[in-house]
Design a protein around this motif. Sequence first.
Motif, short mmCIF file in Angstrom:
data_model
loop_
_atom_site.label_atom_id
_atom_site.label_comp_id
_atom_site.label_asym_id
_atom_site.label_seq_id
_atom_site.Cartn_x
_atom_site.Cartn_y
_atom_site.Cartn_z
N UNK A 1 -5.72 -14.14 8.83
CA UNK A 1 -6.46 -12.90 7.94
C UNK A 1 -4.96 -12.28 6.92
N UNK A 2 -5.35 -11.98 5.99
CA UNK A 2 -4.56 -11.50 5.02
C UNK A 2 -5.14 -10.05 4.35
N UNK A 3 -4.72 -9.18 4.27
CA UNK A 3 -5.25 -7.78 3.82
C UNK A 3 -5.51 -8.10 2.31
N UNK A 4 -6.82 -7.68 1.92
CA UNK A 4 -7.21 -7.85 0.29
C UNK A 4 -7.00 -6.37 -0.49
N UNK A 5 -6.63 -6.33 -1.46
CA UNK A 5 -6.42 -5.35 -2.16
C UNK A 5 -7.58 -4.84 -3.08
N UNK A 6 -7.87 -3.74 -2.98
CA UNK A 6 -9.27 -3.34 -3.95
C UNK A 6 -8.99 -3.63 -5.51
#
Length: 707
Positions: free
Chosen positions: A133-138
Amino acid sequence: MSDKRPLLDTSDIESEKDGIMGAKESSLLMTGITYKSTTVAPTVVWYGRQLLVRRKLFVGLLVVFIFSYFLIGPADVLDLDNVDSIVQVHHQSNVLDREVNQKLLLPKGYLVYSNQCRIVDLDPYKREVMRHFKRVSYKPCKQRLPLTQMRYDDHTRRYVLSINSTAFQSYHVKNVLSCCYMGVERVSESNVSYTHCEHFKSKAQISNTTDSVIVKCSTEKGQIYINGHATIPERLQIRQRLKQWKRRDQGRRVPSVLMIGIDSISRVNLIRAMPKTAQYLYDNDWFELAGYNKIDDNTFPNIMALMVGYNLSNAMKYCNPYVSGGLDKCDFVWKLYKKHGYVTSYGEDAVKINTFNYLKKGFKQPPVDYYLRPYLSAAEKLLDGNVVLGLPHCLGFETESEHVYNYALEFARRYRNDSFFGFFWTNTHSHGDISQTSSMDDYLKDYLQRLLAQGTLEHSIVVFFSDHGLRFGPTRSTWSGHLEERLPFLFIWLPPFLRAERPEFVKALRENRNRLTTPYDLHMTLKHILTLSGRTGKLETLDGAKDCPQCQSLLLPVPLNRSCEDVAIEDHWCTCWSYKAINKNSKTMRHLGERVVHYLNDYVTSFRNGSLAHLCQPLTLQGISAAYKARLSDDDPSQTQIYWLTFSTAPNQALYEATVRYNKSSTSEDNVQVTGSVSRLNSYSGEADCMNDFAIKKYCYCHHKSG
């Protein structure tokens, strides 16, 4: 039934040990400095200072390790490389009253706990999942604002399309600007047509016969702008229906229903990937149904259970989606609401994989009053955009999911003083990846606040939900992934007036938070809500969930001692049991694996009277990846055991998961029973192009693939 937590795969345990050992070894390296002389020389002082710095570093890391051990739990070591992706969520509303709070106390680590069902409360931040899991930017689709805008004029009761003067300067128009719009018209589920492109200068009133438009603007150098606008135009027939039923209400407040669904989001991944959205729900007294368990594999059967009350078998029998007009025969809940005076709407993104269209015929007639599919069909063809993870992402100035969300917002705003039923579904930011949906966290939190700001929450029941968790990918073969896939999220909002009038609904929803619930229950809830309008008879006069006689409205207390069998959840989808790992190489497991593969081959051979069997190659068992045995209730008199297997097959190199009932004492041919369906854990894209039936596609390996 044992009250122990289900065992993890042994590889997960080994990785835990490796993680702890690595921390010890690195601490020894940090402190392993020796001295040959006792003389305090400058060099020794320098080394001493370095030793002090390294000791401080070691103590700091030790503190981080201890903190993460208790924060994340002993089963996993915190992945320090991915710590920025963890945003803690308090998984309980801050406004639960003390009496209900005491009543809902559970043994630590469980969402549901009874003699019949014990559902584990998964840690969202387990290393086996977080490593993927890797947070994705808008990222905005365009850097500048759209040149045109659409607004509804309450006085003329028509939409007005106009040039956005604020955005105009950013387009640097030096020559004459020429703009026109064309209406989008539905021809069929797969085709649209366009009206003549009508030119306008600064603004234009749009006819109420037009549902949506595509706008183009050009200068002498060519086209500089294209965009689309979907609308909720005023319709005389709809307005007459609303007025007719409103007179019957005689001043009674009638709750509307707004359903916002997101594909492939487990309860745990909502917390993990969209922590701000989740925390907003917990903090603002939305009612969570934490024991919400899916009833079948993918979107279609779970939505059919919710919207029609059928299981997959009966959905195929009574409203065959492969036949033109088949789905039109179904008694969808939105039909029932429309029959009783509500205005209805349905929108879904990613038109190629729409719930009722992927490898299906869809609807012969528009299923609701306001249908978004024609607009998105046109937008996907004409607007500038891109693809992310195989699905449409940006369509013009917004992501495709935002087109759906904004359409739902406008629908609720336009009919805020009337009775409406809206069903809106998105796939594009969640369908194929565990991380991508994190990019929508801020947006969806703000979206819920926008619903509040425009007054929708004052008079509407809002259902925020999913169909299942992620079905493919590297996390799916983990223990967490197995449970997450079966436990989607479900939150329900009750408007203040209904909470005041019916406090027993509030009490029931709080009690039901930690009970086993299903899409059939949600189906019954939607029917129960309709009776609150006073436009129907009592709840008993409406047909129940056709394929779950014991299912019920969630506005009534759900029995604590429910079992999966009670609520029509087959073994394969049931999360009520704990499992223990067993020897995957035993003769029994090999035998069960062979029987399951034989079952798959028979299923393909007999499907549609064998008419498709010639397209697919027979499968053979390649190996058993893992095997588990269910810990059943101690007082279960049955000789049958329940096993969960993951196994691979050739020639398609597929990874499958099956749950089987095995009666070892029986010698009959049916002593092995495959329950539910067999899950496919890895992608089968390109393997079954010869097959156009979604029910069999994951088991077919086309003959031409070996050529």
